[in-house]
Structures are given as structure tokens and as C-alpha cells.
Design an enzyme around this catalytic site. Structure first.
Site, PDB file in Angstrom:
ATOM      1  CG  ASP A 101      32.274  50.824  39.385  1.00  0.00           C
ATOM      2  OD1 ASP A 101      32.274  49.609  39.662  1.00  0.00           O
ATOM      3  OD2 ASP A 101      31.897  51.707  40.173  1.00  0.00           O
ATOM      4  N   GLY A 154      39.281  45.778  46.751  1.00  0.00           N
ATOM      5  CA  GLY A 154      39.171  45.716  45.296  1.00  0.00           C
ATOM      6  C   GLY A 154      37.737  45.699  44.793  1.00  0.00           C
ATOM      7  CB  VAL A 155      36.238  44.112  41.793  1.00  0.00           C
ATOM      8  CG1 VAL A 155      36.509  42.648  41.926  1.00  0.00           C
ATOM      9  CG2 VAL A 155      34.980  44.359  40.992  1.00  0.00           C
ATOM     10  CG  ASP A 156      34.812  40.745  47.632  1.00  0.00           C
ATOM     11  OD1 ASP A 156      33.576  40.758  47.552  1.00  0.00           O
ATOM     12  OD2 ASP A 156      35.450  39.977  48.395  1.00  0.00           O
ATOM     13  CG  ASN A 188      37.835  36.605  50.624  1.00  0.00           C
ATOM     14  OD1 ASN A 188      37.170  35.888  51.363  1.00  0.00           O
ATOM     15  ND2 ASN A 188      37.802  37.921  50.705  1.00  0.00           N
ATOM     16  CB  THR A 192      44.638  41.103  37.143  1.00  0.00           C
ATOM     17  OG1 THR A 192      43.506  41.990  37.164  1.00  0.00           O
ATOM     18  CG2 THR A 192      44.407  39.966  36.183  1.00  0.00           C
TER      19      THR A 192
HETATM   20  N1  AR6 Z   1      35.024  47.359  38.667  1.00  0.00           N
HETATM   21  C1  AR6 Z   1      35.739  46.551  37.840  1.00  0.00           C
HETATM   22  N2  AR6 Z   1      36.981  46.126  38.133  1.00  0.00           N
HETATM   23  C2  AR6 Z   1      37.536  46.543  39.288  1.00  0.00           C
HETATM   24  C3  AR6 Z   1      36.860  47.382  40.198  1.00  0.00           C
HETATM   25  C4  AR6 Z   1      35.540  47.799  39.834  1.00  0.00           C
HETATM   26  N3  AR6 Z   1      34.802  48.582  40.626  1.00  0.00           N
HETATM   27  N4  AR6 Z   1      37.677  47.626  41.257  1.00  0.00           N
HETATM   28  C5  AR6 Z   1      38.839  46.950  41.014  1.00  0.00           C
HETATM   29  N5  AR6 Z   1      38.763  46.316  39.835  1.00  0.00           N
HETATM   30  P1  AR6 Z   1      40.955  42.619  42.903  1.00  0.00           P
HETATM   31  P2  AR6 Z   1      41.775  39.801  42.981  1.00  0.00           P
HETATM   32  C6  AR6 Z   1      39.744  45.466  39.133  1.00  0.00           C
HETATM   33  O1  AR6 Z   1      42.094  43.033  43.764  1.00  0.00           O
HETATM   34  O2  AR6 Z   1      43.115  40.150  42.428  1.00  0.00           O
HETATM   35  C7  AR6 Z   1      39.596  41.198  47.493  1.00  0.00           C
HETATM   36  O3  AR6 Z   1      39.990  41.682  48.736  1.00  0.00           O
HETATM   37  C8  AR6 Z   1      41.205  45.630  39.469  1.00  0.00           C
HETATM   38  O4  AR6 Z   1      41.790  46.688  38.723  1.00  0.00           O
HETATM   39  O5  AR6 Z   1      39.629  43.232  43.149  1.00  0.00           O
HETATM   40  O6  AR6 Z   1      41.049  38.628  42.366  1.00  0.00           O
HETATM   41  C9  AR6 Z   1      38.882  39.848  47.599  1.00  0.00           C
HETATM   42  O7  AR6 Z   1      38.099  39.772  48.781  1.00  0.00           O
HETATM   43  C10 AR6 Z   1      41.776  44.286  39.037  1.00  0.00           C
HETATM   44  O8  AR6 Z   1      42.149  44.319  37.664  1.00  0.00           O
HETATM   45  O9  AR6 Z   1      40.719  41.011  42.948  1.00  0.00           O
HETATM   46  C11 AR6 Z   1      40.049  38.888  47.640  1.00  0.00           C
HETATM   47  O10 AR6 Z   1      40.591  38.796  48.934  1.00  0.00           O
HETATM   48  C12 AR6 Z   1      40.604  43.316  39.181  1.00  0.00           C
HETATM   49  O11 AR6 Z   1      39.465  44.126  39.476  1.00  0.00           O
HETATM   50  C13 AR6 Z   1      41.054  39.514  46.704  1.00  0.00           C
HETATM   51  O12 AR6 Z   1      40.760  40.929  46.720  1.00  0.00           O
HETATM   52  C14 AR6 Z   1      40.781  42.287  40.285  1.00  0.00           C
HETATM   53  O13 AR6 Z   1      41.405  42.890  41.409  1.00  0.00           O
HETATM   54  C15 AR6 Z   1      40.910  39.042  45.303  1.00  0.00           C
HETATM   55  O14 AR6 Z   1      41.966  39.544  44.536  1.00  0.00           O
END
Ligand code: AR6
Length: 173
Positions: free
Chosen positions: A10, A32-34, A24, A122
Site C-alpha cells: 500500500d 483506487g489509489v486516489d 483524475n 492500470t
Molecule cells: N497502493 C498502491 N497501489 C494501489 C493502491 C494502494 N493503496 N490501491 C490501488 N492501487 P487506479 P488508474 C493500484 O484505479 O487506473 C481513480 O478513481 C491498483 O492495483 O487507482 O490510474 C482516480 O480518481 C492499480 O494497479 O488508478 C481516477 O478517476 C493502480 O493502483 C482513476 O481512478 C492504479 O489503479 C484513475 O485510474
């Protein structure tokens, strides 16, 4: 030897000078991570984001902005916006490269020596993980080869697939 580290876990737990958020264009948080970063870091991050949006408008895809990290162990959060993957047009690949590169440039401008990246685009944005990992690694390697401020880049992979891909790529397989 380029200083690149790989961790599975994490990103909100990482004590680096900066962690990168896969945001975004609104900079107002999301899933997600955001979502994880805003939840763990608290309202100070969103406050900074609001000020940035008031000053310069939304954060365009491929660009990056920097805020406090609030309650997180890191000093800063660098928010970047990766592309939504549709058909793999060259423009989409270029925008992912820009997201990494502009985050690194902003890090160097702010005396960030250690920076942690999640696997941008991703998750919700559906970028193929293998292509994204290649772009992430090649962009970071290219940057570290000439930059004098950023000393260490940590890739924080959340899921097994990304962790496996980065392990293989870093081992040169
Ligand atoms: N720590 C590290 N990596 C993580 C965590 C964490 N706590 N949680 C998820 N991931 P995503 P995107 C990974 O969907 O595709 C949001 O709503 C996850 O497994 O977070 O760039 C934003 O506001 C994946 O590999 O970001 C945008 O609207 C990676 O983080 C949109 O999602 C990215 O997944 C961005 O989409």
C-alpha cells in the site's frame, strides 16, 4: 547503478519524500489509489488540490501537481493523471510516459530525493499492465540517468500481476 526499488503493498504506508497519486483531471479524489491516499492523508490534501484548481484549473492528462501529504508518512503527494486506455493509440502511450516524466520533473524541482509510484492507469483506467510497466520503467531509467536530484524511485505494486511483471522486467528477463 540506477536506484530502483520494488515493493508490493500500500503506497500510503511508504515513507518517501513524495508518493505519486494516480488522480483524475478534477483533482477532487476518486476510487483506487486516489481514494486510499485521500482517506489516509486526510482533508489537508484536498484543501491543497482545491487551491491548485482555483489557481490553474484542472490537471490535464499527462501533467502533475504537488501538494502536502497531510497525515501520511511521506512529505508530499504528487498528483498526476494517466490516460484512460482505449485502443492503445500512440497518443495514449505518450500520455502515460508524460505522467511519469512530469511527476519526476516536479519532484526534482521540489528537492524530492526519494519518490514512490503506483502503477498509474492500470486500474480503473484499464491500461494493459505489461505495456504500462515497460513505459514506467523506461521513462524512470531515462530520467535517473541524467537527473541529479531524484536519487531513488520505488515502484509500489498493489496487485500480484503488476508485482510479477516488474520483478521480471527489473531482473532483465
Ligand atoms: N497502493 C498502491 N497501489 C494501489 C493502491 C494502494 N493503496 N490501491 C490501488 N492501487 P487506479 P488508474 C493500484 O484505479 O487506473 C481513480 O478513481 C491498483 O492495483 O487507482 O490510474 C482516480 O480518481 C492499480 O494497479 O488508478 C481516477 O478517476 C493502480 O493502483 C482513476 O481512478 C492504479 O489503479 C484513475 O485510474
Amino acid at each position: 547503478m540506477l536506484n530502483i526499488e520494488l515493493i508490493q503493498g500500500d503506497i500510503t504506508k511508504i515513507k518517501a519524500d513524495a508518493i505519486v497519486n494516480a488522480a483524475n483531471t478534477s483533482l477532487m479524489g476518486g476510487g483506487g489509489v486516489d481514494g486510499a491516499i485521500h482517506r489516509a492523508g486526510g482533508p489537508a490534501i484536498l484543501e491543497d488540490c482545491r487551491k491548485i484548481v482555483a489557481r490553474q484549473g484542472k490537471c490535464k492528462t499527462g501533467e502533475a501537481v504537488i501538494t502536502t501529504a497531510g497525515n501520511l508518512p511521506a512529505k508530499y503527494v504528487i498528483h498526476t493523471v494517466g490516460p484512460v486506455y482505449n485502443s492503445g493509440k500512440p497518443k495514449e502511450l505518450e500520455l502515460l510516459r508524460s505522467a511519469y516524466l512530469n511527476s519526476l520533473k516536479l519532484a526534482a524541482e521540489n528537492e524530492v530525493h526519494t519518490i514512490a509510484f503506483p502503477n498509474i492507469s492500470t486500474g480503473i483506467y484499464r491500461f494493459p499492465k505489461d505495456k504500462a510497466a515497460e513505459i514506467a520503467l523506461s521513462t524512470v531509467k531515462e530520467f535517473l540517468a541524467f537527473d541529479k536530484v531524484v536519487e531513488k524511485v520505488i515502484f509500489v505494486c498493489f496487485d500480484d500481476e503488476n508485482y510479477g511483471l516488474y520483478n521480471r522486467l527489473l531482473a532483465g528477463e
